[in-house]
Design an enzyme around this catalytic site. Structure first.
Site, PDB file in Angstrom:
ATOM      1  N   MET C 145       0.776  -1.568  -0.138  1.00  0.00           N
ATOM      2  CA  MET C 145       0.002  -0.098   0.145  1.00  0.00           C
ATOM      3  C   MET C 145       1.149   1.703  -0.138  1.00  0.00           C
ATOM      4  O   MET C 145       1.786   1.344   0.942  1.00  0.00           O
ATOM      5  CB  MET C 145      -0.933   0.202   1.026  1.00  0.00           C
ATOM      6  CG  MET C 145      -1.675   1.165   1.352  1.00  0.00           C
ATOM      7  SD  MET C 145      -2.545   1.193   3.326  1.00  0.00           S
ATOM      8  CE  MET C 145      -3.906  -0.204   3.051  1.00  0.00           C
ATOM      9  N   TRP C 146       0.915   2.061  -1.213  1.00  0.00           N
ATOM     10  CA  TRP C 146       1.083   3.600  -0.960  1.00  0.00           C
ATOM     11  C   TRP C 146       0.356   3.818  -0.212  1.00  0.00           C
ATOM     12  O   TRP C 146      -0.753   4.462  -0.281  1.00  0.00           O
ATOM     13  CB  TRP C 146       0.765   3.946  -2.202  1.00  0.00           C
ATOM     14  CG  TRP C 146       2.482   4.095  -3.258  1.00  0.00           C
ATOM     15  CD1 TRP C 146       3.016   4.968  -3.841  1.00  0.00           C
ATOM     16  CD2 TRP C 146       2.899   2.924  -3.828  1.00  0.00           C
ATOM     17  NE1 TRP C 146       3.783   4.612  -5.121  1.00  0.00           N
ATOM     18  CE2 TRP C 146       3.521   2.993  -4.584  1.00  0.00           C
ATOM     19  CE3 TRP C 146       3.034   1.246  -3.727  1.00  0.00           C
ATOM     20  CZ2 TRP C 146       4.510   2.014  -5.579  1.00  0.00           C
ATOM     21  CZ3 TRP C 146       3.014   0.134  -4.457  1.00  0.00           C
ATOM     22  CH2 TRP C 146       4.199   0.983  -5.120  1.00  0.00           C
ATOM     23  N   VAL C 178       3.594  -1.073   3.657  1.00  0.00           N
ATOM     24  CA  VAL C 178       3.289  -0.104   3.774  1.00  0.00           C
ATOM     25  C   VAL C 178       4.723   0.858   3.072  1.00  0.00           C
ATOM     26  O   VAL C 178       5.413   0.397   3.318  1.00  0.00           O
ATOM     27  CB  VAL C 178       2.136   0.343   4.679  1.00  0.00           C
ATOM     28  CG1 VAL C 178       1.002  -0.065   5.527  1.00  0.00           C
ATOM     29  CG2 VAL C 178       3.374   0.399   5.922  1.00  0.00           C
ATOM     30  N   LYS C 179       4.430   1.114   2.431  1.00  0.00           N
ATOM     31  CA  LYS C 179       5.473   2.963   1.453  1.00  0.00           C
ATOM     32  C   LYS C 179       4.823   3.867   2.284  1.00  0.00           C
ATOM     33  O   LYS C 179       4.107   4.696   1.935  1.00  0.00           O
ATOM     34  CB  LYS C 179       5.285   2.754   0.230  1.00  0.00           C
ATOM     35  CG  LYS C 179       6.610   3.780  -0.938  1.00  0.00           C
ATOM     36  CD  LYS C 179       6.108   3.859  -2.117  1.00  0.00           C
ATOM     37  CE  LYS C 179       6.895   5.059  -2.624  1.00  0.00           C
ATOM     38  NZ  LYS C 179       6.314   5.117  -4.062  1.00  0.00           N
ATOM     39  N   CYS C 180       5.584   4.899   2.858  1.00  0.00           N
ATOM     40  CA  CYS C 180       5.192   5.869   3.690  1.00  0.00           C
ATOM     41  C   CYS C 180       6.431   7.222   3.145  1.00  0.00           C
ATOM     42  O   CYS C 180       7.128   6.691   3.627  1.00  0.00           O
ATOM     43  CB  CYS C 180       5.081   5.639   5.391  1.00  0.00           C
ATOM     44  SG  CYS C 180       4.029   4.485   5.038  1.00  0.00           S
TER      45      CYS C 180
END
Lengths: 262, 262, 262, 262, 262
Positions: C145-146, C178-180
């Site tokens: 998830m971006w 996740v990409k944060c």
């Protein structure tokens, strides 16, 4: 419409539908006059009266109580409905039950659908009715349309021309029976019948009135060629619902005058 | 509703649901009082307490941790939910998990659904609930409705009449149990029970309060004919969640008075 | 999340995802610093570097070029995305590829989905993510998830509490990684990790910075318990992308300090 | 379009469609001039006239009455339609019947669809028409488009250029026949025919006019290369509908001049 | 994109698509310069010219006329389109034909889709394009994107950077060929080609211009590495369309200079 005179919800061509979806549509406030009416079992007991050709309830009430009453009560599942907590931009009634579920899981003998012609959502409700009507045909159950014009363009929903139009919409879209507001007179109901073809028309019971006034209205519908009554509060808000049902039975199914039953 | 007294989420007719969807609904801020509560494993451990009849979590938490706990914890998958980052024009809760996925892939014993009656999205949520309820029947799992009226027309969501109506909506639409805000008194919960038919009602735990106040509320629900509690912060925001669970067990399942367990 | 440590996009528990969807999201302007980066073949060549555990591209780029590189590059298909020509009323990212197409036709090893929590479209995107996540499970590929909170209520999308919440949403909804955005410090990333359970967290590379600053950030993520990096411009906007990839390999997979690789 | 000259709704290449959906579209008010026209049976009797190649009705009317007339009348089921109680923000016509239901359950020989090009809902109606047209092909029944441009941008829906464009839209989207307003002259209809390719064009009957004026219009359509007429009020609002049908038969199918039939 | 150099719509790597959807998009007004162009048969005859690698039409025109020409003309079915009567709040193009219908029923060799990136409906159109593109892959037909940025944020749709971006979107989303407006010079088209990867680019013919100007534009596209032309009015609005097609054939397929063919 399809001929459904052999359906259990019809008796001698007419119907008396006991409607009990007020817990959803109006909320518990409608149970205050007779608190035990909040208990669905109380109303199912009332519906055992032989004058009642069907009890109309929402999915959850049918699912919980109908198994106890399926030998003694005919079931009409009301497929859509909304709460009175809601204040949408215009009238709409979401679908709370599929025809498949009503018939296969709940044992429905008929299904009901509220149609708010005139609302901004008329288009959506026509399309939803199409799905319901075609699915009902596959299951062989009649469709009763609660034909209630509402919305900005509807100034007076008891005007004869509005009610006639609402009933005609039922015929055009394929309903088997419409439930309409009472437009005030026998002559007015004759106008409704005149544009409704072979489709059955029943009067909506409305808020509670006296026995005399109520039976006069019902009788005028029958004598105008209408087919009976769908009634809630005028039955379950009485201490003795059996008494009024006895009288309605005479007027609706036995060709009696109001003064013969009062 | 369907009878689900033999479901693992019920014990002696009542339930204590440990709710842990706060990471989604409120965000990590709810974990600050007890930082280890951010770790789902910590809360799954708490849920092993025999007072807890089910742990309610979102899909992702169930998927990640339930395989380690499936022998010791009963799982209620909350099907919809939203973040508190969101500020929509009115209340709505999108569906994050299908019933099929909850049951077949996650091993759910029950499913939960938030219903914001009164919101502009009531119509959409009724329709989504219909799909969820009918799918849950196919899988044979009970449906718990988080019955939370909200939106413009709802001035006070702790008013007895609003909570009673919300609970009745659960019955009408086919929920098996509703989770409602506490309306302030035993008498008020009796009103809720009176219009809820055979459907079970549980109180929502709300924000953290003292043991005394909290147990009094829970006890009033039980003595009013309610069926228990769904609680999150009042358990996982305590340093010793087992202690409060011991007390709740007495009140909810063993007919004890608050002063017998305090 | 499901355990995917044996997935090709993970190496020693961490990942370095080379992101190359800028032609869609930002437009050709992002290729100006290094014009050959407009040619997908150039970036696929870069992605052959052993530090890169996956190359993230949109459907069309995968379809055109991946057949030439499928033996040397792991493919992450980004499922949604929009152009910067668009100026919608709030943030939304339409789905441009199904999971089925990504896996069966394109050979994806993983899929990616942008989530704008906080946008007016949060509800729609949650529902779309549900479909994607459940379909990904059927195909056995991890979902990244971006996690980019955006919209009116989000004043500062680099605030630690916002990023922590975004990451937690990933865990709650069932993402595997996740990409944060980078919240500014190792301590901040520790807060993110603390609320993310067993789910993997990677830092978003962002706009081009110096080697030193960039490697410090990446190292702080790794030392905070994070799992690596998803990076585009900081690689393909360099004349010598291999050089920075060599250094990132040391930091992400070989437990090296920035000063050991600089 | 597909060639449907061997369809029962065509005779010598031309058609006379008796339209009777006014009970839905305009309401019972249209039956006032000839009250018996409210009774569908009356109009089905009229439709037995050999000049009538098809009777166009909504689903409910077809379902109720067509079984009595299926040997003597050809059925065109109008698939969409709305009530005049409605006042939507722009023109739209919801679908009230599927092609499948029209053909399999009702016995339709053809289907009809209203298209409001120019309305804000043009996009939705194009998409709905696509579904209808492709489904009609599967069932082998011709599709008649009620080609009625409406909405904000349409200042004058009887302008030749507007009607020509509407007819062309029918050809482009795959209608087999269009029903258009009369644009005022034979020359104007020639313009319509010139841009309609091999698709058939019929004139919409409109509100009631004198025999002379009406037959002149119909004749000008035929002599301009058009294919006939779809007419409601100009037939059923006459005391002697057979008389006008006799005359129309001469003009439409027997190459007669108006003065030969008057 | 997938390699489709062996498709009938490509010749020596290039294409000349004769577009004839103007009857829908612009209306009959486009046929006025050459009235016989209103007759689709006239344009199908033109399309028999060997320079034309495909004729692009809407569903209805294909269905009516293509059976007569299927041995001599290659068919590109334009899947979406709208009328110029419409004035929506922002640009959108509804789908009028499925890929399945185009290929199975109409015999399409390729399909076309208009994409208005930048419009408020970009999101919806991306999602629709996804369905079309994936369905086209199942049927093995190439997808041509009419790449036309439009809407509020698009101040100048002939700016090179806008056209380059539009073309790149085609590559990213999986188009096999894009049709773009001419940005004014060979250099500008080189910029387009530089960001379009292996995807083919063709120039949109636009409104009618002189032979010289038109052939110069086409030649500059070819010499910039583009793949030809999709043209309507510049062919069918000429009295002698064969003459211009002869010249275009030289420029597009035979490596000729404009002055060699003029």
């Amino acid at each position: 419409m399809r001929d459904f005179d052999d359906s259990p919800i019809v008796r001698n061509g007419n119907s008396l539908i006991l409607a009990y979806d007020h817990g959803l549509e109006h909320g518990p406030v409608d149970f205050e006059p007779v608190p035990e009416s909040a208990n669905p079992r109380h109303v199912f007991e009332v519906a055992k009266h032989e004058a009642v050709t069907a009890l109309a309830v929402q999915k959850g009430v049918a699912e919980t109580y109908y198994p106890e009453y399926e030998d003694e009560v005919n079931l009409l599942v009301k497929l859509n409905g909304t709460s009175d907590l809601w204040d949408p931009d215009d009238y709409y009634s979401p679908k709370n039950c599929t025809v498949q579920y009503a018939v296969e899981e709940l044992g429905a003998d008929a299904v009901g659908f509220t149609m708010y012609a005139g609302s901004d959502y008329e288009g959506s409700m026509f399309e939803e009715f199409r799905r319901v009507q075609e699915e009902a045909r596959r299951y062989g159950v009649p469709v009763v349309m609660w034909a209630y014009p509402r919305g900005r363009p509807i100034k007076n929903d008891k005007k004869t021309s509005i009610i006639s139009y609402a009933s005609r919409i039922g015929l055009e879209l394929g309903a088997d029976m419409v439930k309409c507001k009472y437009p005030g007179s026998k002559t007015a109901w004759e106008e409704v019948v005149a544009v409704s073809g072979d489709m059955k028309t029943v009067m909506s019971g409305g808020s509670k009135t006296s026995d005399e006034a109520f039976l006069e209205q019902v009788h005028s519908v029958i004598s105008a060629g209408g087919n009976g009554l769908a009634v809630g509060r005028n039955v379950f808000q009485r201490e003795n619902p059996e008494a009024i049902l006895d009288k309605l039975e005479g007027v609706i199914f036995e060709e009696k005058q109001p003064d013969q039953v009062l």
